[in-house]
Design a protein around this motif. Structure first.
Motif, short mmCIF file in Angstrom:
data_model
loop_
_atom_site.label_atom_id
_atom_site.label_comp_id
_atom_site.label_asym_id
_atom_site.label_seq_id
_atom_site.Cartn_x
_atom_site.Cartn_y
_atom_site.Cartn_z
N THR A 1 0.86 -1.18 0.00
CA THR A 1 0.00 0.00 0.00
C THR A 1 0.91 1.23 0.00
OG1 THR A 1 -1.66 -1.18 1.31
CG2 THR A 1 -1.77 1.23 1.33
N THR A 2 0.68 2.14 -0.94
CA THR A 2 1.54 3.32 -1.00
C THR A 2 0.78 4.58 -0.63
OG1 THR A 2 1.14 3.94 -3.33
CG2 THR A 2 2.77 2.20 -2.93
N TRP A 3 1.52 5.60 -0.23
CA TRP A 3 0.94 6.88 0.14
C TRP A 3 1.96 7.97 -0.18
CZ3 TRP A 3 3.92 9.48 3.62
CH2 TRP A 3 4.81 8.72 4.38
N GLY A 4 1.50 9.20 -0.23
CA GLY A 4 2.42 10.32 -0.39
C GLY A 4 2.27 11.04 -1.71
N PRO B 1 5.80 15.92 2.50
CA PRO B 1 7.04 15.67 3.24
C PRO B 1 7.73 14.35 2.89
CG PRO B 1 5.10 15.57 4.69
CD PRO B 1 4.63 16.07 3.37
N VAL C 1 3.77 0.45 2.65
CA VAL C 1 3.68 -0.61 3.65
C VAL C 1 3.61 -1.93 2.88
CG1 VAL C 1 2.41 -1.52 5.63
CG2 VAL C 1 2.33 0.94 5.11
N LEU D 1 11.02 1.25 8.80
CA LEU D 1 10.51 1.66 10.12
C LEU D 1 9.85 0.53 10.89
CD1 LEU D 1 9.06 5.22 9.45
CD2 LEU D 1 11.35 4.53 10.14
N SER D 2 9.64 -0.60 10.26
CA SER D 2 8.99 -1.71 10.97
C SER D 2 9.14 -2.99 10.19
CB SER D 2 7.50 -1.42 11.19
OG SER D 2 6.81 -1.44 9.94
N HIS E 1 9.94 4.37 4.32
CA HIS E 1 9.80 5.82 4.11
C HIS E 1 10.88 6.37 3.23
CE1 HIS E 1 6.90 7.58 7.05
NE2 HIS E 1 6.66 6.30 6.97
N GLU F 1 5.43 8.51 -7.16
CA GLU F 1 4.83 7.35 -6.49
C GLU F 1 5.53 6.06 -6.86
OE1 GLU F 1 2.11 3.93 -5.88
OE2 GLU F 1 2.84 4.67 -7.81
N ARG G 1 6.82 1.75 -5.53
CA ARG G 1 6.71 0.46 -6.23
C ARG G 1 8.08 -0.23 -6.28
NH1 ARG G 1 2.22 0.64 -10.66
NH2 ARG G 1 1.06 2.53 -10.16
#
Lengths: 360, 360, 360, 360
Positions: free
Chosen positions: A13-16, A21, A26, A68-69, A84, A130, A134
Motif C-alpha cells: 500500500t503506497t501513500w504520499g 514531506p 507498507v 521503520l517496521s 519511508h 509514487e 513500487r
C-alpha cells in the motif's frame, strides 16, 4: 474507493504526494526470517532515481529509504514492513502556474473532475514519484522470490527507434543511461533525445521485462491469471497505454501452427519449448519458460511546446510546463516495470504455495 | 487461490467446465429495483453463441440462460443473481485422444503442471465456454450502467488484415459473421478465413471495444485505475495476449505535443477534446471521452496441422486436434470484450458513487 | 456491495432464496486431487435438514446436493466447485399474509429499508435456508483440512437451561434431536421445548463448536486474526447475537493469573497448557490447543404470539406468523457453526501455508 | 498473508512495533473535500494515551500524530492519508528478560510458533500500542460519517463489578479515569483496581459502544453483515475474547415474544421500536435504532505474579513481567472500540451509497 494497494497475499500500500514531506509504502504479507536491509532496497531505488543523466528530470532526490517496521535484527518478522522516503527537492514554485490550469494529456483534469480538489504541486499523487514506492516494494518482492527467479528489464524502443534484437546483450543494460541492451541503439537514442529535449518536447517508449526461473504452475485461472495480473500491474504505471505478453499484438497476425510453441522432452526429463510466443504463460499459468512482458509508455504531457487547454473555471487557456521533467519518462519506467513483475510473481508464488503445499 | 471472481462492488463468480452438466455465474452487488429478465441476458448470449456461421465452432449449444435467484417479480432484489446455462452438445468422444497429450500453445500442459489433474474433456475449465458466463454477467452490468452508457465492440483485424477505419460504420457490425464495421473488409475476411479453415489452421485477431457516455471521474488511482482494471479484464479472456488503451503502443512513437489531447471550452460549458489518444482515461480516471480498448487474440492451438508435443509421461508425440473449433476465436471474443468492459464500468460507477455520494 | 462471499483463499459464494427454484454455493480455491463425492457433502446436509424431529420446522426438504463442476473422476481439479440444492417444499401460500407486513425482530423491515423491494416468500434471501449452502461449503472445507483436524459442535443451552459440563459426552451428541452432549439435559429440553412449541412461542440457545488438531501458528495478525474471522463467521449465521472464544465474557471477571494458561514442557518435547481459557487462540494465532467458540442464537421472531408491527405503508398492524418454523432455531445452527469453523480453518491453513511454505 | 488492513471501501492499513521508531496507519478510500486536521485526530489519541492515571501503564508517550499525505490546504484530497506517531518512551531494557521466555496468556508463544522470530521488545507487533493507529483511523472515519452519527463508548464492567445502568449518564464518562458512565461505580472501581495493582495482578473488563444516528439500511447480507463486521472489528482488538450485539448472550434465554422489538408508526411518519434487543441490527442491516456492541477484554498476562511457562528451547521456566503495564487493559480499549465502530460504519455508509446512489 481504496485503490492504493496491490496484491493479495504479498500486498503493498503506497501513500504520499510529489511535494509532500515524504512518500512511503507498507509491504504486508512478507514471510518471516528473510534477510532484509535498507541497502537491499536502496540498490533498486538508485536505479530509478532522477537526475542521473541529462535524459531524465533534473529534480535532485537522494531517495534514501528507511525501514521503520517489520525487520528485527536483520530479518523480516512477518509483520508489515513500513518504508519511508523523504522528499527533499520540492521546488513548489516551479508549479505555481499550473495550479489553475489543466495540462493536456495529464491527470490534472481528471483528478479535478473526480475529487473537486487537487494537490497541484508537482502533480501531487499522480506524479511518477509514487513509483519509487513500487520499486521499494519490488525490492522486497525479490527477496521473497529468492535467487532462483531473475528479473531484468530493458528499454526496447524510444519514439520510433527500436533496438536491434540481434545485438541484445543484457550485460550492457546498465552501461548507458537508457537501460538499453544494444549499445549502438543507445548512441542513436542519445542523439535523438537531445533533439527532443532541445525542442522542449517529449517522446514515448517501450519497456520489456523478463523473468527467468519461474517454475511451471504459477497463476490462478480464471480472473487471477498471471498475465491478467501482470497486465494490470504494468498498466497502472504512470503513462502506460499498452501491455503485451510474449508475441503480444503480433500474435494476431500469426497462424495457429506458427504461434503454438512446440514441446519436446528435455534431456533432464522435463519439457522444453521450441519457441516462446506465449511469453511464459498459457491459460493464465506459467509454463516454466521466461515470462516476457512489454509495455508502451506515452510521452509525458509536461512539455515546453504550448498546448491549448482550459482552466478550472472552464475558460480557454494555453499551457506550457516549465518545471523539471523527463523528455522520455519511459527510461525510468524500466526499474518500475521490473518491480511490478517481482511483486506479481511473489504474490503468485505464495498463492501457489497455499494451494500446493509445496515450497514453490 | 480463489481466482474465479471478478470485480469489487459489482462482482461475479463463474463455475463450470466445457463438458460438465452446466456452466454458471453468480452476479453479486447488483443494486435493487432494476428490471431484469432472462431475455435481457439471452440477447447478448446469442451474439456469442457458437455455430452461427461456418467461421465459428460447429458445436451446437442453445446457451439458454435461467435466472435462479436475485430477481423477484421482474426486478432485482439486491441479492445475488444466480444464472445457469446447461451444456447440451458435449461430444466427449471428440476429445478422447487429447486425454494424455498436451496441445502445444494450449493450457493443457500448464493445468497439468499446476493441478496434477485435468478435466481434458473439451478443455475443461480452460475452455472458452467459460466466456458465456462473462457475457451473462456483462448483460447484468449493462442494466446497472443504464442507457446513458453505450458499449459496442468490433473486430478490427483478422490475421494481417485490418479494417479500413475510414469506412467504419457501427450500423454494419451485426450484418456480417465477423462483427466487422467495414463490409468490404468483411468480404475479404470471409475468403481469407475459408482458406485458413481448409488448411486446418487458425488465425489471430484484434478486437476493439468502445464505451460512450462514461462521465469524467470514474476510476480509482493508483492500483485500481480504470485502465488497469480494463487491462486485467481483457487479458483474462481466453487467448488474449495484448491490451491497449487509446493510442496504445502507437503512443510510444508519438511526441508529447502530438499525443496530448488538447482541451477547449465546449459550447455547453463542459470541456471538449480535440482528439482521443488517451482513449478516455488519464491518470486512471475517465475523461468523459469514449473509453477505447483494443486487445489481441492469438490463433487457437486446436488445429489440424500436426505439431510436436509431449504426453503426460513426458514422451515425445505429435498432436492433431480433430474436435470442433473456431478457425478464428477472436470473432466470438467481441461480445466477450463488450461484457468485460460493461463489468469494469459498472464496478467503477458504483465505486465512484460510494466516494462521491452522487448518482454517477 | 457484494457480500455473499466468505473467505480469502478458501472462498465460497452463496445464492438463492428460500422459495426460489434452488439454492447453491460456489466453492473456490480448493486444492486439487482431493477425493470428493456428493455423499461427503450430503452427510453434513442431512444433519442440518429440517423436519427430522418435532423440534424443528416441518418443512420437508430432502436437501439433495449435486456437484456441477470442479470434480473430475472423483477428485477435485482446482476449479470452482458448483453445488446445487433444489428447493422442493415451497408452500408459498403460507407466507402470503406477510407480504405487506414486517415481522418484529425479523429482517423483513431492514431488507425493505435497504432495498425497497423484498422477496417475502419464506423470508427470501434472509431465510435460514441459506445456511444449507454454508454446510455444503463446510463439508468441502473438512476435506481440505484433512483428518488431522476434527470439528464437533454441540448445543450447550436452550432458553435458560444449560448443559451440565461434568456430564459432557461427545458420543451422545447425535443420539438426541438437540445435538446435546448431556442426555439428561436433552430430556429436560424436550419437555421444555414442547411447552414453548405449544404456546406458539420460540426460544434462544447457545452453540459450542470445538476444533481439535489445529496446529500452533494459524491466523494472521492484526485484522485477519483467527478469532476475528471466527467471530465474523459465527455472527453472520442467522439469528446469532454474540460470539465468544474460550473463556469469553467470563474472562472479564478473571484475574490475570487465573486467566493465563500456564505452559510446561510436554513429554513429547512440545508445549502443554494447564488450561484453555484462551480457547486455542492467542494474539489471533492458534496455540495448538482446541479452538473453542460459542455463539448465542436468539429466538426466532416467527411465532404465533401476536406482536405489534407496521406494514409497508407505515400503518400499525399486528403480526402472527403461521408458517412452519423452528421453535428453537439454535438446534439446527449446530452443523452450521461446525461448517463455518471448518471454512475459517481451511482458509487459514492455506494462508499459513502460503507464508511458511510448509504443509501445515 | 496480508492481515494488517481493515475495511473494504474505507480501508486502513497499520504498521509498526511497540519499540520501533514509530507506528503508523494509511487510511485509504476517504472521500475528498472533507476538512481534516491533526487536531481532529489528536483529540481521540489523547483519550487512549497511556500514563494519564495510576490505572494505566506508566509508559509516557505523547502520541503526537503527523499527517504526511492526503490532505491539502486543510481538506482531504481523496488520496491515501498517511499518519505517523513516533515512539518515544521505548525502555527496551525493561523487556530484556522476556526475550527468551513466553509469557503465559500472551502472544509471545504463538508469534514464535508462527514466524520463528519475534520482536520481543514490548511485545513488538502484538503490543496494544498498535491500537493507537486504530484510534487515528477512527478519527478519520468520524469525519467521513459526519455529525449525524454519534459514537460513544463506556466501560460497563471491571472484574466482577458492573455499572448500575439506572445511573447511566453519558456526560460523566470523561469525568473519571475509567470512561465509566456511573460515578458511584467509578469510585468503587478505583478502590478495587488499587488492590489489583498492589497485588501485581490484572483484571478483565467489558466495554460498550453505542452509535446513534445510523439510518436504517446499512450492512450487506450475507457475509458482510453489519454485525458480522462489528464482531470481527472488536474481536481483533488486543485481549478481546467475546463480542455481542444488543441483548447478545442474554437473548439465548429470552422467548421470541420478549426478544422481538415491537414496531409502531412514529409521529413523524417513520417507524419506532418499543425496545432494542436487536442492538440496531436485523438480518445484518441497521434498523435505524442505536447500534449497540459490547465486548469482553481479558486481563493482561503481563503481571507480577509468577506463572509457569517454557522458554524458546522448550525448557520449563517461571515468568514475572516487570515492565510497565495496565492493571486493566479494558480501560484504554474504550476509545479503541469507538474507533472500530466508526471505521465499520464509515465503510458501510460508503458501501450502501454505492448501491443506493443516495447520500446515506
Amino acid at each position: 474507493m481504496a485503490g492504493n494497494s496491490f496484491g493479495t497475499l504479498f500486498r503493498f500500500t503506497t501513500w504520499g504526494e510529489s511535494h509532500g514531506p515524504a512518500v512511503g509504502v507498507v509491504v504486508d504479507g512478507v514471510p518471516s526470517r528473510l534477510p532484509l536491509s535498507e541497502a537491499d532496497i536502496q540498490h533498486h531505488l538508485d536505479r530509478r532515481r532522477p537526475g542521473q543523466s541529462r535524459f531524465t528530470t533534473q529534480r535532485r532526490e537522494p531517495d534514501t529509504v528507511r525501514i521503520l517496521s517489520g525487520v528485527f535484527e536483520g530479518q523480516t518478522t512477518g509483520s508489515p514492513i513500513g518504508l519511508h522516503i523523504d522528499n527533499q527537492d520540492q521546488r513548489s514554485k516551479d508549479y505555481g502556474d499550473i495550479a489553475r490550469t489543466f495540462r493536456p494529456g495529464h491527470a490534472d483534469y481528471t483528478y479535478w473532475a473526480k475529487y473537486g480538489i487537487r494537490d497541484y504541486r508537482g502533480g501531487g499523487r499522480s506524479s511518477a514519484r509514487e513509483t519509487a514506492c513500487r520499486v521499494a516494494a519490488g525490492a522486497v518482492a525479490r527477496i521473497v522470490l529468492g535467487p532462483s527467479v531473475r528479473i531484468r528489464g530493458a528499454l526496447v524502443q524510444i519514439g520510433p527507434h527500436a533496438v536491434d534484437r540481434d545485438r541484445w546483450d543484457w550485460e550492457r543494460v546498465d552501461d548507458n543511461p537508457f537501460f538499453c541492451p544494444d549499445p549502438q541503439t543507445a548512441d542513436r537514442w542519445a542523439d535523438y533525445l537531445d533533439g527532443v529535449r532541445r525542442r522542449g518536447s517529449s517522446v514515448g517508449a517501450v519497456v520489456e521485462v523478463v523473468a527467468e526461473g519461474v517454475p511451471a504452475g504459477w497463476g490462478d485461472p480464471i480472473y487471477d491469471k498471471l498475465d491478467g495480473d501482470l497486465a494490470r500491474a504494468m498498466m497502472t504505471i504512470n503513462a502506460v497505454k499498452g501491455v503485451e505478453i510474449g508475441a503480444g499484438f503480433a500474435a494476431a497476425a500469426l497462424s495457429g501452427e506458427d504461434n503454438a510453441d512446440e514441446m519436446s522432452p528435455a534431456p533432464d526429463g522435463s519439457v522444453q519449448f521450441a519457441s516462446n510466443h506465449a511469453g511464459g504463460v498459457l491459460g493464465g499459468i506459467s509454463t516454466g519458460q521466461p515470462v516476457v512482458v512489454r509495455f508502451a509508455v506515452k510521452p509525458t504531457s509536461s512539455i515546453l511546446v504550448p498546448r491549448r487547454s482550459v482552466d478550472v473555471d472552464g475558460a480557454a487557456t494555453e499551457v506550457v510546463t516549465r518545471g523539471r521533467h523527463d523528455p522520455c519518462v519511459g527510461i525510468r519506467a524500466v526499474p518500475v516495470g521490473e518491480a511490478m513483475m517481482a511483486c506479481v510473481l511473489a504474490d503468485h508464488q505464495m498463492r501457489h504455495r497455499a494451494l500446493s503445499g509445496g515450497t514453490n
